[in-house]
Design a protein around this motif. Structure first.
Motif, PDB file in Angstrom:
ATOM      1  N   GLU A 171      39.793 -53.991 -38.576  1.00  0.00           N
ATOM      2  CA  GLU A 171      38.728 -53.307 -39.290  1.00  0.00           C
ATOM      3  C   GLU A 171      38.712 -51.827 -38.921  1.00  0.00           C
ATOM      4  OE1 GLU A 171      33.981 -53.988 -40.264  1.00  0.00           O
ATOM      5  OE2 GLU A 171      34.834 -54.739 -38.394  1.00  0.00           O
ATOM      6  N   ALA A 172      38.655 -50.978 -39.937  1.00  0.00           N
ATOM      7  CA  ALA A 172      38.605 -49.528 -39.697  1.00  0.00           C
ATOM      8  C   ALA A 172      37.158 -49.123 -39.456  1.00  0.00           C
ATOM      9  CB  ALA A 172      39.187 -48.774 -40.888  1.00  0.00           C
ATOM     10  N   ARG A 173      36.663 -49.454 -38.285  1.00  0.00           N
ATOM     11  CA  ARG A 173      35.261 -49.179 -37.958  1.00  0.00           C
ATOM     12  C   ARG A 173      35.109 -49.045 -36.457  1.00  0.00           C
ATOM     13  NH1 ARG A 173      30.462 -49.076 -40.250  1.00  0.00           N
ATOM     14  NH2 ARG A 173      31.456 -49.396 -42.266  1.00  0.00           N
ATOM     15  N   PHE A 174      34.221 -48.144 -36.049  1.00  0.00           N
ATOM     16  CA  PHE A 174      33.881 -47.960 -34.643  1.00  0.00           C
ATOM     17  C   PHE A 174      32.413 -48.325 -34.438  1.00  0.00           C
ATOM     18  CE2 PHE A 174      37.654 -45.508 -35.243  1.00  0.00           C
ATOM     19  CZ  PHE A 174      38.297 -45.477 -34.016  1.00  0.00           C
ATOM     20  N   ASP A 175      32.084 -48.755 -33.239  1.00  0.00           N
ATOM     21  CA  ASP A 175      30.706 -49.144 -32.947  1.00  0.00           C
ATOM     22  C   ASP A 175      29.753 -47.978 -33.171  1.00  0.00           C
ATOM     23  OD1 ASP A 175      31.517 -51.684 -32.250  1.00  0.00           O
ATOM     24  OD2 ASP A 175      31.713 -51.219 -30.115  1.00  0.00           O
ATOM     25  N   ALA A 237      25.360 -39.536 -40.952  1.00  0.00           N
ATOM     26  CA  ALA A 237      25.936 -38.265 -40.519  1.00  0.00           C
ATOM     27  C   ALA A 237      27.078 -38.482 -39.535  1.00  0.00           C
ATOM     28  CB  ALA A 237      24.857 -37.391 -39.879  1.00  0.00           C
ATOM     29  N   GLN A 238      28.067 -37.593 -39.620  1.00  0.00           N
ATOM     30  CA  GLN A 238      29.223 -37.625 -38.731  1.00  0.00           C
ATOM     31  C   GLN A 238      29.277 -36.342 -37.918  1.00  0.00           C
ATOM     32  OE1 GLN A 238      31.809 -38.260 -42.181  1.00  0.00           O
ATOM     33  NE2 GLN A 238      32.597 -40.108 -41.214  1.00  0.00           N
ATOM     34  N   VAL A 239      29.816 -36.453 -36.705  1.00  0.00           N
ATOM     35  CA  VAL A 239      29.895 -35.323 -35.786  1.00  0.00           C
ATOM     36  C   VAL A 239      31.337 -35.165 -35.324  1.00  0.00           C
ATOM     37  CG1 VAL A 239      29.216 -34.438 -33.516  1.00  0.00           C
ATOM     38  CG2 VAL A 239      27.514 -35.527 -34.992  1.00  0.00           C
ATOM     39  N   LEU A 240      31.815 -33.927 -35.327  1.00  0.00           N
ATOM     40  CA  LEU A 240      33.144 -33.603 -34.799  1.00  0.00           C
ATOM     41  C   LEU A 240      32.978 -32.699 -33.580  1.00  0.00           C
ATOM     42  CD1 LEU A 240      36.250 -33.253 -34.807  1.00  0.00           C
ATOM     43  CD2 LEU A 240      35.932 -31.408 -36.481  1.00  0.00           C
ATOM     44  N   VAL A 241      33.603 -33.088 -32.465  1.00  0.00           N
ATOM     45  CA  VAL A 241      33.636 -32.261 -31.261  1.00  0.00           C
ATOM     46  C   VAL A 241      35.093 -31.914 -30.996  1.00  0.00           C
ATOM     47  CG1 VAL A 241      33.133 -32.109 -28.794  1.00  0.00           C
ATOM     48  CG2 VAL A 241      31.584 -33.355 -30.316  1.00  0.00           C
ATOM     49  N   TRP A 280      41.519 -42.367 -39.181  1.00  0.00           N
ATOM     50  CA  TRP A 280      41.500 -41.693 -40.479  1.00  0.00           C
ATOM     51  C   TRP A 280      40.717 -42.508 -41.504  1.00  0.00           C
ATOM     52  CZ3 TRP A 280      42.344 -41.455 -45.613  1.00  0.00           C
ATOM     53  CH2 TRP A 280      42.555 -40.209 -46.190  1.00  0.00           C
ATOM     54  N   ASP A 281      41.041 -43.788 -41.591  1.00  0.00           N
ATOM     55  CA  ASP A 281      40.354 -44.652 -42.560  1.00  0.00           C
ATOM     56  C   ASP A 281      38.863 -44.765 -42.243  1.00  0.00           C
ATOM     57  OD1 ASP A 281      42.724 -45.063 -43.859  1.00  0.00           O
ATOM     58  OD2 ASP A 281      43.017 -47.133 -43.191  1.00  0.00           O
ATOM     59  N   ALA A 282      38.529 -44.881 -40.951  1.00  0.00           N
ATOM     60  CA  ALA A 282      37.124 -45.026 -40.562  1.00  0.00           C
ATOM     61  C   ALA A 282      36.332 -43.756 -40.879  1.00  0.00           C
ATOM     62  CB  ALA A 282      37.021 -45.362 -39.070  1.00  0.00           C
ATOM     63  N   VAL A 283      36.924 -42.601 -40.643  1.00  0.00           N
ATOM     64  CA  VAL A 283      36.249 -41.343 -40.976  1.00  0.00           C
ATOM     65  C   VAL A 283      36.029 -41.248 -42.485  1.00  0.00           C
ATOM     66  CG1 VAL A 283      36.534 -38.834 -41.034  1.00  0.00           C
ATOM     67  CG2 VAL A 283      37.056 -40.082 -38.941  1.00  0.00           C
ATOM     68  N   ALA A 284      37.032 -41.634 -43.262  1.00  0.00           N
ATOM     69  CA  ALA A 284      36.973 -41.502 -44.726  1.00  0.00           C
ATOM     70  C   ALA A 284      36.013 -42.490 -45.369  1.00  0.00           C
ATOM     71  CB  ALA A 284      38.365 -41.675 -45.323  1.00  0.00           C
ATOM     72  N   THR A 285      35.701 -43.581 -44.682  1.00  0.00           N
ATOM     73  CA  THR A 285      34.824 -44.606 -45.253  1.00  0.00           C
ATOM     74  C   THR A 285      33.454 -44.649 -44.584  1.00  0.00           C
ATOM     75  OG1 THR A 285      35.783 -46.266 -43.762  1.00  0.00           O
ATOM     76  CG2 THR A 285      36.756 -46.063 -45.955  1.00  0.00           C
ATOM     77  N   GLY A 286      33.206 -43.749 -43.627  1.00  0.00           N
ATOM     78  CA  GLY A 286      31.915 -43.731 -42.947  1.00  0.00           C
ATOM     79  C   GLY A 286      31.807 -44.713 -41.801  1.00  0.00           C
ATOM     80  N   GLY A 287      32.925 -45.312 -41.410  1.00  0.00           N
ATOM     81  CA  GLY A 287      32.904 -46.279 -40.315  1.00  0.00           C
ATOM     82  C   GLY A 287      33.063 -45.649 -38.945  1.00  0.00           C
ATOM     83  N   CYS A 288      33.028 -44.337 -38.879  1.00  0.00           N
ATOM     84  CA  CYS A 288      33.167 -43.617 -37.609  1.00  0.00           C
ATOM     85  C   CYS A 288      32.216 -42.432 -37.645  1.00  0.00           C
ATOM     86  CB  CYS A 288      34.610 -43.146 -37.426  1.00  0.00           C
ATOM     87  SG  CYS A 288      34.852 -42.100 -36.004  1.00  0.00           S
ATOM     88  N   ARG A 289      31.326 -42.332 -36.653  1.00  0.00           N
ATOM     89  CA  ARG A 289      30.310 -41.287 -36.683  1.00  0.00           C
ATOM     90  C   ARG A 289      30.581 -40.155 -35.702  1.00  0.00           C
ATOM     91  NH1 ARG A 289      24.332 -42.967 -36.899  1.00  0.00           N
ATOM     92  NH2 ARG A 289      24.320 -40.922 -37.939  1.00  0.00           N
ATOM     93  N   ILE A 290      31.390 -40.405 -34.661  1.00  0.00           N
ATOM     94  CA  ILE A 290      31.694 -39.356 -33.687  1.00  0.00           C
ATOM     95  C   ILE A 290      33.199 -39.282 -33.495  1.00  0.00           C
ATOM     96  CG2 ILE A 290      31.317 -38.471 -31.358  1.00  0.00           C
ATOM     97  CD1 ILE A 290      28.832 -40.213 -31.166  1.00  0.00           C
ATOM     98  N   VAL A 291      33.761 -38.097 -33.669  1.00  0.00           N
ATOM     99  CA  VAL A 291      35.180 -37.865 -33.406  1.00  0.00           C
ATOM    100  C   VAL A 291      35.303 -36.771 -32.358  1.00  0.00           C
ATOM    101  CG1 VAL A 291      37.396 -37.125 -34.362  1.00  0.00           C
ATOM    102  CG2 VAL A 291      35.852 -38.513 -35.755  1.00  0.00           C
ATOM    103  N   ILE A 292      36.138 -37.024 -31.350  1.00  0.00           N
ATOM    104  CA  ILE A 292      36.465 -36.012 -30.347  1.00  0.00           C
ATOM    105  C   ILE A 292      37.956 -35.749 -30.471  1.00  0.00           C
ATOM    106  CG2 ILE A 292      36.604 -35.494 -27.881  1.00  0.00           C
ATOM    107  CD1 ILE A 292      34.147 -37.198 -27.462  1.00  0.00           C
ATOM    108  N   GLY A 293      38.329 -34.506 -30.735  1.00  0.00           N
ATOM    109  CA  GLY A 293      39.743 -34.292 -30.991  1.00  0.00           C
ATOM    110  C   GLY A 293      40.201 -32.860 -30.824  1.00  0.00           C
ATOM    111  N   ALA A 294      41.500 -32.687 -31.047  1.00  0.00           N
ATOM    112  CA  ALA A 294      42.143 -31.386 -30.986  1.00  0.00           C
ATOM    113  C   ALA A 294      41.937 -30.658 -32.315  1.00  0.00           C
ATOM    114  CB  ALA A 294      43.624 -31.561 -30.673  1.00  0.00           C
ATOM    115  N   ARG A 295      42.575 -29.493 -32.465  1.00  0.00           N
ATOM    116  CA  ARG A 295      42.303 -28.623 -33.615  1.00  0.00           C
ATOM    117  C   ARG A 295      42.550 -29.307 -34.956  1.00  0.00           C
ATOM    118  NH1 ARG A 295      47.112 -25.461 -31.165  1.00  0.00           N
ATOM    119  NH2 ARG A 295      48.872 -26.530 -32.120  1.00  0.00           N
ATOM    120  N   SER A 296      43.555 -30.194 -35.045  1.00  0.00           N
ATOM    121  CA  SER A 296      43.866 -30.814 -36.332  1.00  0.00           C
ATOM    122  C   SER A 296      42.775 -31.770 -36.798  1.00  0.00           C
ATOM    123  CB  SER A 296      45.206 -31.554 -36.266  1.00  0.00           C
ATOM    124  OG  SER A 296      45.163 -32.600 -35.313  1.00  0.00           O
TER     125      SER A 296
END
Length: 720
Positions: A171-175, A237-241, A280-296
């Motif tokens: 499943e493309a989903r995060f808690d 809402a989604q958050v990118l750090v 990628w899939d979770a972000v695009a479908t709303g199944g991920c609300r917090i992403v921590i990542g590099a510049r890309s």
């Protein structure tokens, strides 16, 4: 076939191509499709649809609609804006944006379920299996291990229908984050800054704030409150750090897990392809609300982006210098505006561009002027190497060695900072003076003693260190010039044989897991002396670290590029800021041949404002960033004469525009890379000039021969 689909392909093509939509496909803007280009089928994204026929000639037909989430409108607009701003083909940022969609999915999981059918015969082994399987979702192998039986027992029960084998797609989903959890108690300064950020987020819409706090002031805890507010304000809402280094990722993730009780998604080069696809899939479908990542991570397909945090916003790692060239800090502000999201830029040493925007009111300016708790900033001492040089063949001066002895005797830790990888930056022949360089490149080969190889950090070329000079043939004549972290580590081990010494650089720390292990070892006091590059100079908290020794404080001042002083101040302030972050006072010793330099004096006095004021005044006089704009054009080709002739024609084609100055063409400092000669133009423009449009107009006036390449860099950070 009544509609035409404009499809953007992830290639350096100037525009989207038109294709015919097959009957019944019912495409929408953002859909990913397989479209023919010559003999190949390429993944592309539909960016527009219109009614009509194909014109004078029939259009090629889209092959299929792909089983991937569509690219949201904000993501498409951002890709197209980024291409225009960077004066590049829109397919270049698109390739970054859909990279995760092209990664393979995780293999389906096979699990065992109890059907309720009784076994034909009961045995102790079968009863153990049924007991272990009750209420569990285990694979056949895991179930066999849990029950302590052979796989044959499991197979027999499946054959009888007592157990059923089910195949489950990952499943493309995060808690979901737990927003009821509270953060750490904030001091008055932190609480005021957090309240201002929460208020900004609650207002909604696009806003930018600069969170300007000294090292150790607790900026992360402050922006965590804004993250919580953004997530609470809208349940979708989604958050990118964004972080500049993979090495920082795990420590920040741990803070998020503590605050929200769940693992956020990671996005950087070290994650496995199936996880990349899941994120990628979770972000695009709303199944991920917090992403921590590099510049890309800035190019991910967020469907409801509410907040972007750029941690260590000053860091040069946010600048991508190859392929699609962009500055992620600047593009984060653009994406925030496109998405109607808040943006927080956080740093102890903000970039002059961000400080200028804060001074003029474009950004909200929130300051944290003291360290959290009882910790205070370290005392900083300059060691004049002209007066107290190291012994011959060594790199640590007597005052620094004395300080290390005292630190070790107190049971505390030392960080020796040198922003230079390997053992020595240059290898030359004592007999003929030949300098070892990479083939067809002006870059020096760096000696790596661990692997006994000579490495080009520019091209990646590597070779065993030869036992004789390739130029004159003299045996045992190659000598190492200058120090790298490996050489400093060698000296530290020689001076302190009983000490536990480790090296932290990209050559010794290969991935996020190894970085976390080394950081944890340092934090737990298992290392006495850490020799490190900038990988360890930011974001880490080491309770027992009380001494930072900067081996070559002048290193960043060499080369004479625009931001040399600014970058040196930022890097050294970050490095020295690792000391004394808890209850033990810290100190920093900077070895320098230029103690009178403005950067060194500002560091010693811990007077950032004076340094910034002087640097700003100089930039303003010269109309350089942040008071002007810069662009760079690098033209390269295999033939020196043909390249010279072309750049002269190119210079003549430069548009005449008020407020624009063009310098060049001139040889680039690295005039030869991988067999290609390089020429540079530098363009300075007033703030009122649309520099991207100027460069695009110039680029459109010329058509380089096939062997010549043109690379445009808006707001360059490297002048090589």
């Amino acid at each position: 076939m009544s509609r035409i689909a404009s499809v953007l392909l992830p290639m350096p093509l100037p525009e989207a191509f038109d294709y015919a939509e097959p009957e019944g496909m019912e495409l929408a803007v953002g859909d990913q499709v397989a479209a023919p280009l010559g003999p190949r089928l390429l993944r592309g994204v539909v960016v527009a649809l219109r009614e009509g026929a194909g014109g004078n000639r029939p259009l090629k037909v889209i092959e299929s609609k792909l089983d991937s989430p569509p690219l949201p409108p904000g993501a498409i607009e951002f890709v197209q804006w980024a291409a225009r701003y960077s004066v590049d083909a829109p397919g270049q940022p698109l390739a970054i944006a859909i990279r995760g969609a092209r990664a393979p999915k995780a293999k389906p999981e096979k699990i065992i379920e109890v059907t309720g059918v009784p076994p034909g015969r009961s045995t102790p082994a079968r009863l153990k299996v049924l007991e272990a399987a009750a209420g569990q979702r285990l694979s056949p192998a895991d179930l066999a291990r849990a029950a302590g039986v052979s796989p044959g027992v499991i197979k027999g029960l499946i054959d009888e229908g007592v157990l059923a084998l089910r195949v489950i797609e990952a499943e493309a989903r995060f808690d979901a984050p737990d927003l009821s959890r509270k953060g750490h108690e904030l001091n008055a300064s932190q609480a005021a800054a957090a309240a201002a950020l929460v208020s900004m987020v609650d207002e909604g819409g696009f806003n930018v704030a600069l969170l300007d706090g000294v090292t150790g002031s607790g900026k992360t805890e402050v922006y965590l409150e804004a993250v919580a507010a953004a997530l609470a304000r809208d349940p979708e809402a989604q958050v990118l750090v964004m972080l500049p280094e993979i090495a920082l990722t795990q420590a920040v993730i741990a803070r998020f897990v503590e605050r929200f009780g769940v693992m956020p998604a990671e996005w950087h080069s070290d994650i496995a392809p199936p996880m990349r696809r899941k994120v990628w899939d979770a972000v695009a479908t709303g199944g991920c609300r917090i992403v921590i990542g590099a510049r890309s991570a800035l190019f991910l397909p967020f469907i409801k982006l509410g907040l972007i945090v750029v941690d260590e916003e000053h860091d040069g790692s946010y600048k991508q210098d190859e392929g699609f060239i962009y500055q992620a800090r600047d593009l984060s502000v653009a994406r925030g505006k496109i998405e109607g999201a808040s943006v927080i830029l956080a740093s102890a040493t903000p970039s002059l561009e961000s400080l200028r925007n804060a001074e003029t009111g474009r950004y909200r300016w929130l300051k944290l002027s003291s360290r959290h708790g009882i910790a205070r900033l370290p005392d900083i001492t300059l060691i004049d190497l002209k007066e107290t040089p190291p012994e011959t063949g060594r790199w640590l001066s007597p005052p620094l060695v004395k300080a290390m002895i005292e630190t070790l005797a107190a049971g505390e830790q030392t960080l020796l900072f040198l922003n230079r990888r390997g053992y020595a930056p240059l290898v030359l022949c004592k007999a003929c003076g030949e300098r070892m360089t990479s083939p067809d490149t002006d870059s020096w080969l760096v000696e790596h003693r661990y692997s006994n190889r000579l490495v080009c950090h520019l091209t990646g070329f590597s070779m065993p260190k030869p036992d004789k000079c390739p130029h004159c043939g003299a045996k045992d004549s190659l000598t190492s010039i200058g120090p790298g972290v490996e050489r400093v580590e060698e000296e530290a081990r020689m001076l302190f044989p009983e000490a536990r010494v480790a090296v932290f650089s990209s050559d010794t720390v290969w991935d996020a897991k190894e970085a976390r292990r080394l950081v944890d070892s340092m934090a737990q006091g298992e290392i006495d002396i850490l020799v490190a590059t900038q990988a360890a100079a930011k974001g880490h908290n080491f309770p027992k670290l009380t001494l930072v020794g900067v081996v070559d404080a002048d290193l960043g001042l060499r080369g004479g590029d625009l931001r040399a002083s600014e970058r040196t101040y930022q890097l050294l302030a970050q490095a020295t800021g690792r000391a004394g972050r808890r209850d033990r006072p810290g100190r920093a010793l900077l070895q320098t041949y230029a103690p009178e330099h403005a950067v060194m004096q500002a560091l010693k006095a811990q007077d950032r404002d004076a340094f910034i004021e002087a640097e700003m005044a100089e930039r303003e006089i010269m109309k350089l960033p942040p008071f002007g704009r810069l662009g760079a054009i690098v033209v390269s080709g295999p033939d020196a004469q043909a390249l010279e002739a072309f750049v002269r024609l190119m210079a003549q084609a430069a548009p005449n525009a008020e407020g624009v100055e063009v310098y060049g063409p001139a040889d680039a400092p690295l005039a030869l890379i991988r067999g290609r000669r390089r020429k540079r133009f530098l363009i300075r423009a007033d703030r009122s000039v649309d520099l991207s449009a100027y460069l695009a107009t110039w680029r459109a006036r010329i058509r380089p021969p096939g062997a010549i390449r043109i690379s445009i860099d808006v707001d360059p950070y490297s002048f090589l």
